[in-house]
Write a protein that holds these residues in place. Sequence first.
Motif, PDB file in Angstrom:
ATOM      1  N   ALA A   1      -3.842   9.368  -8.326  1.00 44.19           N
ATOM      2  CA  ALA A   1      -3.593  10.719  -8.806  1.00 44.19           C
ATOM      3  C   ALA A   1      -2.298  11.301  -8.260  1.00 44.19           C
ATOM      4  CB  ALA A   1      -4.767  11.620  -8.414  1.00 44.19           C
ATOM      5  N   VAL A   2      -1.920  10.923  -7.065  1.00 43.46           N
ATOM      6  CA  VAL A   2      -0.846  11.641  -6.385  1.00 43.46           C
ATOM      7  C   VAL A   2       0.403  10.820  -6.098  1.00 43.46           C
ATOM      8  CG1 VAL A   2      -0.295  12.943  -4.303  1.00 43.46           C
ATOM      9  CG2 VAL A   2      -2.564  13.130  -5.304  1.00 43.46           C
ATOM     10  N   CYS A   3       0.209   9.545  -5.740  1.00 42.20           N
ATOM     11  CA  CYS A   3       1.330   8.799  -5.166  1.00 42.20           C
ATOM     12  C   CYS A   3       2.287   8.262  -6.200  1.00 42.20           C
ATOM     13  CB  CYS A   3       0.820   7.594  -4.394  1.00 42.20           C
ATOM     14  SG  CYS A   3      -0.157   8.076  -3.032  1.00 42.20           S
ATOM     15  N   SER A   4       3.568   8.225  -5.826  1.00 42.83           N
ATOM     16  CA  SER A   4       4.507   7.506  -6.657  1.00 42.83           C
ATOM     17  C   SER A   4       4.607   6.063  -6.176  1.00 42.83           C
ATOM     18  CB  SER A   4       5.874   8.174  -6.632  1.00 42.83           C
ATOM     19  OG  SER A   4       6.332   8.276  -5.311  1.00 42.83           O
ATOM     20  N   ARG A   5       4.175   5.833  -4.930  1.00 43.64           N
ATOM     21  CA  ARG A   5       4.210   4.483  -4.412  1.00 43.64           C
ATOM     22  C   ARG A   5       3.123   4.361  -3.349  1.00 43.64           C
ATOM     23  NH1 ARG A   5       7.886   1.965  -0.972  1.00 43.64           N
ATOM     24  NH2 ARG A   5       9.028   3.892  -0.705  1.00 43.64           N
ATOM     25  N   ALA A   6       2.613   3.163  -3.154  1.00 42.45           N
ATOM     26  CA  ALA A   6       1.575   2.973  -2.147  1.00 42.45           C
ATOM     27  C   ALA A   6       1.882   1.743  -1.313  1.00 42.45           C
ATOM     28  CB  ALA A   6       0.212   2.822  -2.807  1.00 42.45           C
ATOM     29  N   ILE A   7       1.512   1.838  -0.043  1.00 42.43           N
ATOM     30  CA  ILE A   7       1.661   0.702   0.857  1.00 42.43           C
ATOM     31  C   ILE A   7       0.286   0.396   1.413  1.00 42.43           C
ATOM     32  CG2 ILE A   7       2.467   0.078   3.164  1.00 42.43           C
ATOM     33  CD1 ILE A   7       5.089   1.285   2.570  1.00 42.43           C
ATOM     34  N   ILE A   8      -0.077  -0.869   1.394  1.00 45.53           N
ATOM     35  CA  ILE A   8      -1.346  -1.238   2.021  1.00 45.53           C
ATOM     36  C   ILE A   8      -1.032  -1.957   3.324  1.00 45.53           C
ATOM     37  CG2 ILE A   8      -3.520  -2.473   1.776  1.00 45.53           C
ATOM     38  CD1 ILE A   8      -3.312  -2.187  -1.193  1.00 45.53           C
ATOM     39  N   ILE A   9      -1.634  -1.474   4.399  1.00 47.34           N
ATOM     40  CA  ILE A   9      -1.416  -2.061   5.717  1.00 47.34           C
ATOM     41  C   ILE A   9      -2.698  -2.738   6.163  1.00 47.34           C
ATOM     42  CG2 ILE A   9      -0.831  -1.593   8.115  1.00 47.34           C
ATOM     43  CD1 ILE A   9       0.624   0.757   7.347  1.00 47.34           C
ATOM     44  N   ASP A  10      -2.560  -3.909   6.735  1.00 45.25           N
ATOM     45  CA  ASP A  10      -3.726  -4.572   7.307  1.00 45.25           C
ATOM     46  C   ASP A  10      -3.313  -5.192   8.630  1.00 45.25           C
ATOM     47  OD1 ASP A  10      -6.253  -5.524   7.529  1.00 45.25           O
ATOM     48  OD2 ASP A  10      -5.891  -7.326   6.338  1.00 45.25           O
ATOM     49  N   ARG A  11      -4.072  -4.923   9.658  1.00 52.96           N
ATOM     50  CA  ARG A  11      -3.734  -5.404  11.005  1.00 52.96           C
ATOM     51  C   ARG A  11      -2.284  -5.187  11.368  1.00 52.96           C
ATOM     52  NH1 ARG A  11      -7.729  -9.588  11.443  1.00 52.96           N
ATOM     53  NH2 ARG A  11      -8.996  -8.948   9.716  1.00 52.96           N
ATOM     54  N   GLY A  12      -1.809  -4.006  11.083  1.00 50.80           N
ATOM     55  CA  GLY A  12      -0.459  -3.674  11.514  1.00 50.80           C
ATOM     56  C   GLY A  12       0.650  -4.234  10.658  1.00 50.80           C
ATOM     57  N   GLU A  13       0.307  -4.906   9.574  1.00 46.63           N
ATOM     58  CA  GLU A  13       1.366  -5.453   8.729  1.00 46.63           C
ATOM     59  C   GLU A  13       1.236  -4.943   7.302  1.00 46.63           C
ATOM     60  OE1 GLU A  13       1.683  -9.697   9.104  1.00 46.63           O
ATOM     61  OE2 GLU A  13       1.359  -9.544  11.267  1.00 46.63           O
TER      62      GLU A  13
ATOM     63  N   VAL B   1       0.874  -5.428   3.631  1.00 46.37           N
ATOM     64  CA  VAL B   1       0.446  -6.539   2.793  1.00 46.37           C
ATOM     65  C   VAL B   1       0.692  -6.270   1.310  1.00 46.37           C
ATOM     66  CG1 VAL B   1      -1.232  -7.533   4.374  1.00 46.37           C
ATOM     67  CG2 VAL B   1      -1.920  -5.652   2.899  1.00 46.37           C
ATOM     68  N   ALA B   2       1.010  -5.010   0.971  1.00 49.53           N
ATOM     69  CA  ALA B   2       1.351  -4.719  -0.414  1.00 49.53           C
ATOM     70  C   ALA B   2       2.171  -3.448  -0.437  1.00 49.53           C
ATOM     71  CB  ALA B   2       0.094  -4.546  -1.250  1.00 49.53           C
ATOM     72  N   ASN B   3       3.108  -3.390  -1.369  1.00 47.82           N
ATOM     73  CA  ASN B   3       3.992  -2.237  -1.446  1.00 47.82           C
ATOM     74  C   ASN B   3       4.431  -2.113  -2.895  1.00 47.82           C
ATOM     75  OD1 ASN B   3       6.019  -0.377  -1.311  1.00 47.82           O
ATOM     76  ND2 ASN B   3       7.165  -1.385   0.340  1.00 47.82           N
ATOM     77  N   GLY B   4       4.036  -1.060  -3.577  1.00 44.67           N
ATOM     78  CA  GLY B   4       4.424  -0.918  -4.976  1.00 44.67           C
ATOM     79  C   GLY B   4       3.881   0.356  -5.576  1.00 44.67           C
ATOM     80  N   THR B   5       4.177   0.589  -6.855  1.00 44.42           N
ATOM     81  CA  THR B   5       3.605   1.753  -7.519  1.00 44.42           C
ATOM     82  C   THR B   5       2.121   1.479  -7.725  1.00 44.42           C
ATOM     83  OG1 THR B   5       3.920   0.888  -9.730  1.00 44.42           O
ATOM     84  CG2 THR B   5       5.754   2.112  -8.786  1.00 44.42           C
ATOM     85  N   PRO B   6       1.334   2.531  -7.881  1.00 45.99           N
ATOM     86  CA  PRO B   6      -0.108   2.307  -8.084  1.00 45.99           C
ATOM     87  C   PRO B   6      -0.367   1.347  -9.246  1.00 45.99           C
ATOM     88  CG  PRO B   6       0.304   4.609  -7.658  1.00 45.99           C
ATOM     89  CD  PRO B   6       1.647   3.951  -7.745  1.00 45.99           C
ATOM     90  N   ASP B   7       0.449   1.443 -10.314  1.00 49.99           N
ATOM     91  CA  ASP B   7       0.244   0.553 -11.461  1.00 49.99           C
ATOM     92  C   ASP B   7       0.527  -0.899 -11.105  1.00 49.99           C
ATOM     93  OD1 ASP B   7      -0.730   2.343 -13.251  1.00 49.99           O
ATOM     94  OD2 ASP B   7       1.262   2.935 -13.995  1.00 49.99           O
ATOM     95  N   GLU B   8       1.624  -1.110 -10.384  1.00 49.40           N
ATOM     96  CA  GLU B   8       1.938  -2.471  -9.969  1.00 49.40           C
ATOM     97  C   GLU B   8       0.807  -3.054  -9.133  1.00 49.40           C
ATOM     98  OE1 GLU B   8       6.760  -1.788  -9.675  1.00 49.40           O
ATOM     99  OE2 GLU B   8       5.610  -2.199  -7.858  1.00 49.40           O
ATOM    100  N   LEU B   9       0.301  -2.232  -8.233  1.00 52.04           N
ATOM    101  CA  LEU B   9      -0.780  -2.726  -7.375  1.00 52.04           C
ATOM    102  C   LEU B   9      -2.020  -3.036  -8.188  1.00 52.04           C
ATOM    103  CD1 LEU B   9      -0.513  -0.498  -4.179  1.00 52.04           C
ATOM    104  CD2 LEU B   9       0.336  -2.801  -4.568  1.00 52.04           C
ATOM    105  N   LYS B  10      -2.316  -2.149  -9.116  1.00 43.75           N
ATOM    106  CA  LYS B  10      -3.514  -2.372  -9.935  1.00 43.75           C
ATOM    107  C   LYS B  10      -3.405  -3.657 -10.724  1.00 43.75           C
ATOM    108  CE  LYS B  10      -3.884   1.562 -12.072  1.00 43.75           C
ATOM    109  NZ  LYS B  10      -4.387   2.713 -12.845  1.00 43.75           N
ATOM    110  N   ASN B  11      -2.178  -3.970 -11.176  1.00 46.16           N
ATOM    111  CA  ASN B  11      -1.999  -5.177 -11.968  1.00 46.16           C
ATOM    112  C   ASN B  11      -2.196  -6.452 -11.171  1.00 46.16           C
ATOM    113  OD1 ASN B  11      -1.665  -4.046 -14.448  1.00 46.16           O
ATOM    114  ND2 ASN B  11       0.531  -3.698 -14.151  1.00 46.16           N
TER     115      ASN B  11
END
Lengths: 322, 250
Positions: free
Chosen positions: A196-208, A210-220
């Motif tokens: 709903a809000v973000c233009s971009r999202a970063i997923i962090i796991d154990r300090g690293e 692991v994903a960085n992109g627009t919500p649509d890119e991530l969903k794909n």
Amino acid sequence: MIHVEKLVKAFGPKIAVNRISFQVERGEVLGFLGPNGAGKSTTMRMITGFIPPTEGQVRVGDHNIIDQPIHAKRLMGYLPESAPCYPDMTVHGFLDFAAEIRGIRGGDRKRAIHRVVDLCFLESVLHQSVDTLSKGYRHRTCFAQSIIHDPDVLIMDEPTDGLDPNQKHEVRGIIKRMGEKKAIIFSTHILEEVEAVCSRAIIIDRGEIVANGTPDELKNRSRNAGTVHLRIGGVSGTMVREKLQQLSGVEHVTLLSEDATHAEVSVKPEARESGSLGEQISDLIHRESWRILKLNRQEGRLDEVFRDITKPDTIKEGGKAA
Amino acid sequence: MNQTRSNIWCVLKREWKGYFATPVAFVFIVIFLALIGFFTFSSQLGQFFEREEASLSSFFTWHPWIYLFLVPSVGMRLWSEERRQGTMELLLTMPVAPWHTIVGKFLASWAFLALALLLTFPVVFTTGYLGDPDYGPIVCGYIGSIFLAGGYLAVSSMTSALTRNQVISFILSVVICLFLILAGFPPVTDMLIQWAPGWLVDTVSSFSVMTHFFSFQRGVLDSRDIIFFLSLIGFCLFTTSVILRSLRTN
Ligand SMILES: Nc1ncnc2c1ncn2[C@@H]1O[C@H](COP(=O)(O)OP(=O)(O)OP(=O)(O)O)[C@@H](O)[C@H]1O
Ligand SMILES: [Mg+2]
């Protein structure tokens, strides 16, 4: 506005944040996702200058947070995770303090307080002492504090935590609107919020990261993203499957069910599929004059992606040990 | 410079208001006045009347001991509370230098203690009414008392940064302050002198608040005494900042 470069934070032998780099420019809203203990709050604390990084650089505007902390902090508003407020103050007193310590004086201060009180719906508790506030109101008070100086950079650690659905909606609206002119980072465990809000999202796991992109890119990146479901009346399933299989960009076709009246199949596109698959299927349907009973295309789902790339501890640890 | 002053002032004001937001300040002042009145006028302890002299020595004698418990009770919350509530994260991400906040909070508590001390003014009036005291030592005694409170308070600020538990912070600072008293407390120094060389005893007692506090009451402002208390305060506040920094680092 925010430049984070190879940020590392070690707590003793434990590496909480491991070489994280990213940038956020004005007009961007960056969502920070990750399982509990991934290092989201630690990263934010380093960006806001609360804890010094073990290694790496943070620049806010033109200022390095280590060398010019005061200048960098002036540009930022920060909502810490637990939304701390001074319990012995009233909401008004607290906001007044927040404005004063940020150097807002006189009439400007009155206007600034008025603005955030309106924005965060604090009118009804303005003269109530903070320690008697409900959790949601305390959260809103701390949120108000973070935007009182209308900062260029806004860092928020779970800003909608503890808010009721209406307030969540309200706060998302505020973040989205402010995101047009500011650089915003916020963390959340609510995935719809990211969409709903973000233009971009970063997923962090154990300090690293692991994903960085627009919500649509991530969903794909979701396993089932783009899969097409078809239910067709009065044809044989095998024939349908064969025809569909011949289209380009199809990874495989699964026959889900079949009886005398209809056949149901799902078509999974290849990972690199260009997006023409829908058109091809529609042409095929037309050529064959199939009677379509049902047709849909699955959107990727963020929670699936999230689960896929941030495996629970046990699985990963086990994998490493093997 | 201006910025520094207004930052400190802003933190100071907030802290000061914090004392009066709850009945704590009132309770503290009442207890302080009651205790000091009791010790001063008691026929067993201070013997203010029995001495039949127009001085406040029976009043000031008790300050190091009363402060020993009351000052840490004011200072124990300085940083423990910030840590416990998480407001430290807020305060230290504001565009102010950490030492502004340390000094601001310290000054607010110090001003509060000074206020409590000034409310003992009826003792001075009583003395003035009953006799003809020399006001020089009285004024100097008050100044010394304020410095003494400041010294203890700085110790409390330091110990309160060490822990988020106010009780531990209180006990630690009582212990340190007690040491600062005993190092120059005549019964202790008299005992030490039996087996330690005189220069050593003198050196140790020069680190005691007692030695310096009582020299104020002679009615002279000796720069060495003032420097002692100022450096005690400076040292403790600096240590506070070191503790806070290392907390954030790890
Ligand atoms: N002061 C500290 N001392 C030691 N370890 C710490 C400290 N602060 C955080 N950690 C550790 O660092 C890791 C990351 O913590 P962090 O609070 O950043 O997680 P998070 O992503 O915000 O999680 P959550 O979603 O639960 O808020 C955790 O394993 C935590 O135990
Ligand atoms: Mg967190």
